[in-house]
Design an enzyme around this catalytic site. Structure first.
Site, PDB file in Angstrom:
ATOM      1  N   GLU A 292      20.720  12.730 143.681  1.00 33.82           N
ATOM      2  CA  GLU A 292      19.447  12.028 143.868  1.00 33.82           C
ATOM      3  C   GLU A 292      18.241  12.868 143.457  1.00 33.82           C
ATOM      4  O   GLU A 292      17.187  12.342 143.071  1.00 33.82           O
ATOM      5  CB  GLU A 292      19.299  11.565 145.323  1.00 33.82           C
ATOM      6  CG  GLU A 292      18.859  12.594 146.333  1.00 33.82           C
ATOM      7  CD  GLU A 292      19.887  13.689 146.642  1.00 33.82           C
ATOM      8  OE1 GLU A 292      19.494  14.734 147.187  1.00 33.82           O
ATOM      9  OE2 GLU A 292      21.085  13.486 146.349  1.00 33.82           O
TER      10      GLU A 292
ATOM     11  N   CYS B  93      26.056  16.731 150.179  1.00 28.85           N
ATOM     12  CA  CYS B  93      25.759  18.066 150.699  1.00 28.85           C
ATOM     13  C   CYS B  93      26.091  18.142 152.196  1.00 28.85           C
ATOM     14  O   CYS B  93      27.255  18.139 152.565  1.00 28.85           O
ATOM     15  CB  CYS B  93      24.304  18.442 150.410  1.00 28.85           C
ATOM     16  SG  CYS B  93      23.972  20.215 150.579  1.00 28.85           S
TER      17      CYS B  93
ATOM     18  N   HIS C 221      23.484  17.456 144.641  1.00 26.26           N
ATOM     19  CA  HIS C 221      22.471  16.445 144.968  1.00 26.26           C
ATOM     20  C   HIS C 221      22.134  15.590 143.750  1.00 26.26           C
ATOM     21  O   HIS C 221      21.140  15.861 143.056  1.00 26.26           O
ATOM     22  CB  HIS C 221      21.184  17.124 145.450  1.00 26.26           C
ATOM     23  CG  HIS C 221      21.262  17.708 146.805  1.00 26.26           C
ATOM     24  ND1 HIS C 221      20.883  17.012 147.944  1.00 26.26           N
ATOM     25  CD2 HIS C 221      21.651  18.937 147.229  1.00 26.26           C
ATOM     26  CE1 HIS C 221      21.046  17.789 149.001  1.00 26.26           C
ATOM     27  NE2 HIS C 221      21.514  18.961 148.599  1.00 26.26           N
TER      28      HIS C 221
END
Length: 331
Positions: free
Chosen positions: A248, A134, A246
């Site tokens: 994660e 990002c 994202h």
């Protein structure tokens, strides 16, 4: 008997040939530096406390889940410090977040310095990878332009998970050429990549800044207003990768109101990205001079703060003050 006695000699010959070819054993204890950033976001979690930088714990867990250890990388340091960081780690992760690139001594400046040192290492034949997520992907382009120009454009896509729109030659990319068919199918058909951003990068701005010869656009998506933005990219010559989404958060962030995807398929693709990057860092053999220095530098020295009861995007944050650098400066 003669055949048995000859076997060690044969193995020695084969080993010598492998060593001469430049092949090295995989690094099974990789250390990855995760860049900290300014505390604009942190203030909403701890309004009565003062910190100098932070790292979201989900990035640490993301790397640890694939077999890596993490070294926190401080912002606001000099050139020598960032060279020591690269010299002691096997790769870098530039995380997402909410900060600017024009802050003196901040995230953008640190990312640029680290990026330039990493290029020097790769040019010397030392394989040194970087991953940007990002804001971190956007920082890669800022660093590629030597920190003199922010080419991000306004973009609005928040709390939305999407399938990727792969570029025609994405199967030739390092990031996806070795991916299992199941992973490609999930990424192309299911809402497995989570987006949360107000800025992005486009093919047009890369073209305007002469970056397309160096960077391969692997996938794109469209924001809430129909603007096509780059969702995955990699450098054509160096092991440097960026994603606008994202991965994660699929695994490690759980606020019910944010739309994080937690299906088994979304976890599979998140783990694929973690495994891919950590495996890239296994090709690097940088390290500390001794075990004590290594142990004292790792993020295990710090405890994350729980923030999951707030209406935010993080379950846990590592928060740091300047004194932490004084104790943990890689010296």
């Amino acid at each position: 008997m003669a055949v048995v006695e000859a076997l060690p000699i044969i193995f020695l010959i084969l080993f010598s040939r492998v060593a001469a070819s430049g092949l090295e054993a995989s690094n099974d204890r990789p250390i990855i530096g995760v860049l900290s950033q300014e505390t604009y976001i942190v203030r909403s979690y701890f309004p009565n406390e003062t910190y100098d930088s932070f790292i979201a714990a989900s990035y640490v867990k993301f790397l640890e889940a694939a077999g890596a250890r993490v070294l926190p990388v401080w912002i606001g340091q000099d050139e020598d410090y960032y060279r020591r960081v690269v010299n002691r780690t096997n790769g870098l992760l530039f995380p997402g977040g909410g900060t600017w690139f024009n802050e003196s001594g901040g995230y953008g400046e640190a990312a640029t310095r680290l990026y330039q040192v990493a290029l020097e290492y790769n040019d010397k034949g030392i394989y040194y990878p970087i991953w940007g997520t990002c804001l971190g992907m956007q920082a890669l382009m800022f660093a590629a332009l030597k920190g003199v120009k922010d080419i991000r454009v306004d973009c609005d896509l928040r709390n939305v998970a999407l399938p990727l729109e792969f570029a025609e030659d994405s199967d030739k990319s390092r990031l996806f050429s070795g991916a299992p068919v199941e992973i490609i199918e999930i990424l192309s058909e299911k809402n497995a990549t989570y987006n949360l951003h107000r800025y992005c990068l486009t093919r047009a701005v890369l073209d305007e800044n002469n970056l397309l010869d160096s960077w391969r656009i692997i996938s794109t998506n469209k924001d809430a207003n129909g603007l096509e933005f780059i969702s995955a990219i990699e450098h054509r010559s160096y092991p440097i990768y960026g994603v606008q989404f994202h991965p994660e958060k699929n695994q490690f962030e759980f606020n019910k109101g944010k739309g994080f995807p937690h299906s088994s398929d979304s976890i599979k693709v998140a783990q694929y990205f973690a495994n891919f990057f950590v495996n890239e860092t296994r090709r690097n053999h940088n390290g500390f001079s001794n075990d004590t220095a290594e142990a004292e530098a790792l993020i295990y020295q710090f405890c994350p703060r729980y923030t999951g009861l707030t209406n935010g995007y993080y379950e846990q944050l590592y928060v740091f003050v300047k004194e932490d650098f004084d104790k943990n400066s890689l010296i």
